[in-house]
Write a protein that holds these residues in place. Sequence first.
Motif, PDB file in Angstrom:
ATOM      1  N   SER A   1       2.812  -0.704  -9.393  1.00  0.00           N
ATOM      2  CA  SER A   1       2.541  -2.140  -9.353  1.00  0.00           C
ATOM      3  C   SER A   1       2.091  -2.586  -7.974  1.00  0.00           C
ATOM      4  O   SER A   1       1.300  -3.518  -7.835  1.00  0.00           O
ATOM      5  N   LEU A   2       2.602  -1.925  -6.915  1.00  0.00           N
ATOM      6  CA  LEU A   2       2.214  -2.280  -5.555  1.00  0.00           C
ATOM      7  C   LEU A   2       0.720  -2.074  -5.309  1.00  0.00           C
ATOM      8  O   LEU A   2       0.114  -2.740  -4.472  1.00  0.00           O
ATOM      9  N   PHE A   3       0.128  -1.156  -6.073  1.00  0.00           N
ATOM     10  CA  PHE A   3      -1.293  -0.861  -5.914  1.00  0.00           C
ATOM     11  C   PHE A   3      -2.138  -1.538  -6.988  1.00  0.00           C
ATOM     12  O   PHE A   3      -3.309  -1.203  -7.161  1.00  0.00           O
ATOM     13  N   ALA A   4      -1.543  -2.495  -7.729  1.00  0.00           N
ATOM     14  CA  ALA A   4      -2.247  -3.123  -8.852  1.00  0.00           C
ATOM     15  C   ALA A   4      -3.529  -3.816  -8.410  1.00  0.00           C
ATOM     16  O   ALA A   4      -4.591  -3.657  -9.023  1.00  0.00           O
ATOM     17  N   GLU A   5      -3.448  -4.601  -7.326  1.00  0.00           N
ATOM     18  CA  GLU A   5      -4.636  -5.347  -6.888  1.00  0.00           C
ATOM     19  C   GLU A   5      -5.724  -4.398  -6.402  1.00  0.00           C
ATOM     20  O   GLU A   5      -6.901  -4.569  -6.715  1.00  0.00           O
ATOM     21  N   ARG A   6      -5.334  -3.383  -5.625  1.00  0.00           N
ATOM     22  CA  ARG A   6      -6.323  -2.428  -5.119  1.00  0.00           C
ATOM     23  C   ARG A   6      -6.986  -1.677  -6.275  1.00  0.00           C
ATOM     24  O   ARG A   6      -8.212  -1.474  -6.273  1.00  0.00           O
ATOM     25  N   MET A   7      -6.198  -1.271  -7.265  1.00  0.00           N
ATOM     26  CA  MET A   7      -6.773  -0.552  -8.401  1.00  0.00           C
ATOM     27  C   MET A   7      -7.687  -1.451  -9.221  1.00  0.00           C
ATOM     28  O   MET A   7      -8.700  -1.003  -9.760  1.00  0.00           O
ATOM     29  N   ALA A   8      -7.338  -2.747  -9.331  1.00  0.00           N
ATOM     30  CA  ALA A   8      -8.172  -3.684 -10.085  1.00  0.00           C
ATOM     31  C   ALA A   8      -9.535  -3.868  -9.438  1.00  0.00           C
ATOM     32  O   ALA A   8     -10.523  -4.145 -10.126  1.00  0.00           O
ATOM     33  N   ARG A   9      -9.603  -3.728  -8.097  1.00  0.00           N
ATOM     34  CA  ARG A   9     -10.880  -3.864  -7.410  1.00  0.00           C
ATOM     35  C   ARG A   9     -11.749  -2.619  -7.553  1.00  0.00           C
ATOM     36  O   ARG A   9     -12.974  -2.689  -7.471  1.00  0.00           O
ATOM     37  N   ARG A  10     -11.121  -1.479  -7.764  1.00  0.00           N
ATOM     38  CA  ARG A  10     -11.865  -0.218  -7.766  1.00  0.00           C
ATOM     39  C   ARG A  10     -12.116   0.341  -9.162  1.00  0.00           C
ATOM     40  O   ARG A  10     -13.048   1.134  -9.342  1.00  0.00           O
ATOM     41  N   ARG A  11     -11.289  -0.035 -10.125  1.00  0.00           N
ATOM     42  CA  ARG A  11     -11.412   0.549 -11.468  1.00  0.00           C
ATOM     43  C   ARG A  11     -11.455  -0.558 -12.510  1.00  0.00           C
ATOM     44  O   ARG A  11     -10.779  -1.581 -12.379  1.00  0.00           O
ATOM     45  N   PRO A  12     -12.227  -0.366 -13.592  1.00  0.00           N
ATOM     46  CA  PRO A  12     -12.209  -1.345 -14.689  1.00  0.00           C
ATOM     47  C   PRO A  12     -10.807  -1.447 -15.289  1.00  0.00           C
ATOM     48  O   PRO A  12     -10.042  -0.472 -15.289  1.00  0.00           O
ATOM     49  N   GLN A  13     -10.468  -2.616 -15.814  1.00  0.00           N
ATOM     50  CA  GLN A  13      -9.143  -2.809 -16.398  1.00  0.00           C
ATOM     51  C   GLN A  13      -8.930  -1.889 -17.593  1.00  0.00           C
ATOM     52  O   GLN A  13      -7.818  -1.407 -17.824  1.00  0.00           O
ATOM     53  N   ARG A  14      -9.998  -1.631 -18.332  1.00  0.00           N
ATOM     54  CA  ARG A  14      -9.904  -0.699 -19.467  1.00  0.00           C
ATOM     55  C   ARG A  14      -9.428   0.677 -18.994  1.00  0.00           C
ATOM     56  O   ARG A  14      -8.556   1.298 -19.622  1.00  0.00           O
ATOM     57  N   THR A  15      -9.986   1.158 -17.887  1.00  0.00           N
ATOM     58  CA  THR A  15      -9.613   2.465 -17.358  1.00  0.00           C
ATOM     59  C   THR A  15      -8.141   2.507 -16.965  1.00  0.00           C
ATOM     60  O   THR A  15      -7.439   3.491 -17.233  1.00  0.00           O
ATOM     61  N   LEU A  16      -7.664   1.433 -16.341  1.00  0.00           N
ATOM     62  CA  LEU A  16      -6.265   1.382 -15.916  1.00  0.00           C
ATOM     63  C   LEU A  16      -5.311   1.385 -17.102  1.00  0.00           C
ATOM     64  O   LEU A  16      -4.261   2.030 -17.072  1.00  0.00           O
TER      65      LEU A  16
END
Length: 465
Positions: free
Chosen positions: A325-340
């Motif tokens: 969860s701590l990396f949620a914002e960073r992952m949202a910027r780099r990966r599509p939400q579908r991928t996550l």
Amino acid sequence: MVERTTTGRFPVGLRRALIAFALAQFICSFAGSNMNVMITDISADLNTTVQGVQLTITLFLLVMAALMIPGGKLTDILGRKWCLQLGLLLFGTGALISALAPNLGVLIVGYSILEGVGTALLIPPVYILTTLLFGDIGSRARAFGAISAMGGIGAVAGPLLGGFIAYAVSWRAAFVLQALIVVSIVLLARRAVKDPLPADHALPFDVGGAVLSATGLILIVLGILAADDDLRLTAGLIVAGVLVLIWFFVSVRAKEKAGREPLLSTSLFRNRASNLGLVTQNMQWLMVMGTSFVVSTYLQVVKGYNAIETGAVFTATTVGVLLSSLFAERMARRRPQRTLIIAGFAVTVAGIALLLGVGGAGDSIWSLVPGLFIIGLGLGCMLTPSVNVVQSSFGEDLQGEISGLSRSISNLGSSLGAAVAGTILVAGVDSADPNRAYLSAMLAVAAAGLIGLAAAWFLPRTRPA
């Protein structure tokens, strides 16, 4: 629209509002899972059975699911902040009644009913106000990341905190803690939370639709709970629930054609991304509650571990959720939400496989830690993007309805997790091979993960936010 300071941080008022929202989601999720490690203590203290405590937990989750859609609609009529405050008042009152409960009946009134109704009133405003106050997709992802993270942590840390409190003090002290947190949220939200849209007191409320939707959901979950008693009763209740829900949707269409205000707009079900997102939310929370209930019950009732030992092992899941969860914002910027979301389901199912493989082969309670940690990583990865997919699919005019529907679907998943997996486990704990019942219950949770994975696969392919 959200504003940023020159440092990139939210203004002080918005930060305080976000803290209040995150704490509200935390306490509701905590209330849904902390009871799992106190099953034996409560049943002994109140002279009831494991099945009685399971029913109490499931009823709490069911009341939330059944009333979340009406609760979302009421926010438009009564005002989002007003519903938030009323929900907190009911929740806190229910917590105090539960802390003093002399028997199972009073516990059901305080915990299952008052806390359940309070949650149904306070959670939709949390998501509506977050969507309205944090206008751009990046800020909203960050805000939902904080709220979803606290919800996930509340759900998976519930056994740990509940176990520690029950062991060190009493299971009743866990409800006192809930009431104290509610008081802190009320004080924080009083000035920090602002409602950007006025309430529409002239907007009619679809009482008939509210009754039909709640009745249909209740019948389905009660049917699942009755599975270990009478299969014919189970089939009858589930069929009746489905027919009532069909009646509900037919009445909604009829009211729309007649120009009347229904409980839900049918346009909510014409959005492919939202529909698939709702399926993923349902399966996610089924896995959260199913895993928590099954592992907690198995360790206490079958293996004989106490509340603190059972709660401690869930630290692994808490750490996993917190890290991802701590990396949620960073992952949202780099990966599509579908991928996550896809990755989250895949990792969670892998965690269940590891839990059953390594944990099942080991004699120590700590052999469950690797699997529970991986489960936490997967859950934390997908909780935020699923919420964002659904909430961002609609404009401000439908935020009340979609928030109620979204939270109802999520809480229905929690109800089904406790009902389906719990029924399979509880039905077999007294058999000659309780380990087989545990295996069957966890395989049912894994099957939900595969359903969620399939739904996530068909989400629209979008670029990172």
